[in-house]
Motif scaffolding. Structure first.
Motif, PDB file in Angstrom:
ATOM      1  N   GLY A 128      32.808  27.408  32.228  1.00  0.00           N
ATOM      2  CA  GLY A 128      31.722  27.467  31.254  1.00  0.00           C
ATOM      3  C   GLY A 128      30.404  27.102  31.885  1.00  0.00           C
ATOM      4  N   GLY A 129      29.432  26.920  31.030  1.00  0.00           N
ATOM      5  CA  GLY A 129      28.113  26.568  31.517  1.00  0.00           C
ATOM      6  C   GLY A 129      27.106  26.451  30.390  1.00  0.00           C
ATOM      7  N   THR A 130      25.842  26.345  30.780  1.00  0.00           N
ATOM      8  CA  THR A 130      24.741  26.252  29.825  1.00  0.00           C
ATOM      9  C   THR A 130      23.656  27.235  30.244  1.00  0.00           C
ATOM     10  OG1 THR A 130      23.551  24.552  31.072  1.00  0.00           O
ATOM     11  CG2 THR A 130      25.177  23.785  29.462  1.00  0.00           C
ATOM     12  N   GLY A 131      22.652  27.397  29.396  1.00  0.00           N
ATOM     13  CA  GLY A 131      21.528  28.278  29.719  1.00  0.00           C
ATOM     14  C   GLY A 131      22.002  29.706  29.932  1.00  0.00           C
ATOM     15  N   ASN A 134      25.800  30.242  29.731  1.00  0.00           N
ATOM     16  CA  ASN A 134      26.431  29.628  28.553  1.00  0.00           C
ATOM     17  C   ASN A 134      27.796  30.191  28.209  1.00  0.00           C
ATOM     18  OD1 ASN A 134      25.621  32.048  27.466  1.00  0.00           O
ATOM     19  ND2 ASN A 134      24.753  31.152  25.618  1.00  0.00           N
ATOM     20  N   ASP A 135      28.115  31.385  28.648  1.00  0.00           N
ATOM     21  CA  ASP A 135      29.458  31.916  28.401  1.00  0.00           C
ATOM     22  C   ASP A 135      30.144  32.295  29.711  1.00  0.00           C
ATOM     23  OD1 ASP A 135      27.901  34.094  28.984  1.00  0.00           O
ATOM     24  OD2 ASP A 135      28.664  35.359  27.375  1.00  0.00           O
ATOM     25  N   ALA A 136      29.821  31.569  30.768  1.00  0.00           N
ATOM     26  CA  ALA A 136      30.359  31.873  32.101  1.00  0.00           C
ATOM     27  C   ALA A 136      31.857  31.605  32.162  1.00  0.00           C
ATOM     28  CB  ALA A 136      29.641  31.047  33.162  1.00  0.00           C
ATOM     29  N   GLU A 137      32.523  32.479  32.890  1.00  0.00           N
ATOM     30  CA  GLU A 137      33.929  32.298  33.231  1.00  0.00           C
ATOM     31  C   GLU A 137      34.141  32.984  34.562  1.00  0.00           C
ATOM     32  OE1 GLU A 137      35.390  36.106  30.537  1.00  0.00           O
ATOM     33  OE2 GLU A 137      36.086  34.124  30.027  1.00  0.00           O
ATOM     34  N   GLY A 138      35.293  32.804  35.140  1.00  0.00           N
ATOM     35  CA  GLY A 138      35.578  33.444  36.416  1.00  0.00           C
ATOM     36  C   GLY A 138      36.245  32.478  37.364  1.00  0.00           C
ATOM     37  N   GLU A 139      36.138  32.804  38.635  1.00  0.00           N
ATOM     38  CA  GLU A 139      36.740  31.961  39.653  1.00  0.00           C
ATOM     39  C   GLU A 139      35.963  32.103  40.945  1.00  0.00           C
ATOM     40  OE1 GLU A 139      40.740  33.389  39.832  1.00  0.00           O
ATOM     41  OE2 GLU A 139      40.230  35.067  41.115  1.00  0.00           O
TER      42      GLU A 139
END
Length: 157
Positions: A128-131, A134-139
């Protein structure tokens, strides 16, 4: 009027169908998604509270300055690790990492094993994340060297 058993069965059926549809919709949303951004960063530790000889259960934090491939400062990061297996030659730690960049933060989770002070590369998950993340995913991959950490991330937004 239907019996309580019939009403409960109907309610469970509707809930199961809704869950199945929502799960299928999210799985389909990522199919063919081409919005993967590769981010390569170099983290240089500026403080580290890791013990010299950790034992299972020990926790520590590390603060990093982050640089891009051209050695330009792009942010900072914090790492919190806990030893899950340790002896004098091998350490396995579970870590949460937050990379704070200009556009937002990216959160990573991983379990990494290291023998001695040799460099080690391990997979990490982007949770996840912010800014703008905010909808980050992955590897991605983390390579721990003696005085730096290299992040090679594939961020799916």
């Amino acid at each position: 009027m239907p019996s309580a058993t019939a009403r409960s069965a109907a309610t469970l059926g509707v809930l199961a169908a809704a869950f199945t549809l929502s799960f299928s919709a999210s799985a389909v949303a990522d199919v063919g998604d081409e919005d993967i951004v590769r981010i390569k960063l170099i983290g240089v530790p500026t403080s580290d509270t890791a013990p010299d000889y950790p034992v299972p259960g020990d926790s520590w934090t590390t603060y990093l300055h982050l640089y891009d491939a051209k050695h330009k400062f792009v942010g900072d990061g914090g790492v919190r690790c806990t030893a899950v297996e340790a002896d004098r030659h091998r350490l396995t730690a579970q870590c949460t990492r937050v990379l704070r960049l200009k556009g937002g933060e990216i959160t990573l989770h991983d379990m990494i094993s290291r023998e001695g002070h040799r460099p080690v590369t391990a997979k990490t998950s982007i949770s996840g994340g912010t800014g703008i993340y905010n909808d980050a995913e992955g590897e991605g991959y983390i390579t721990q060297e003696k005085h730096r950490v290299v992040f090679d991330l594939h961020v799916d937004d």
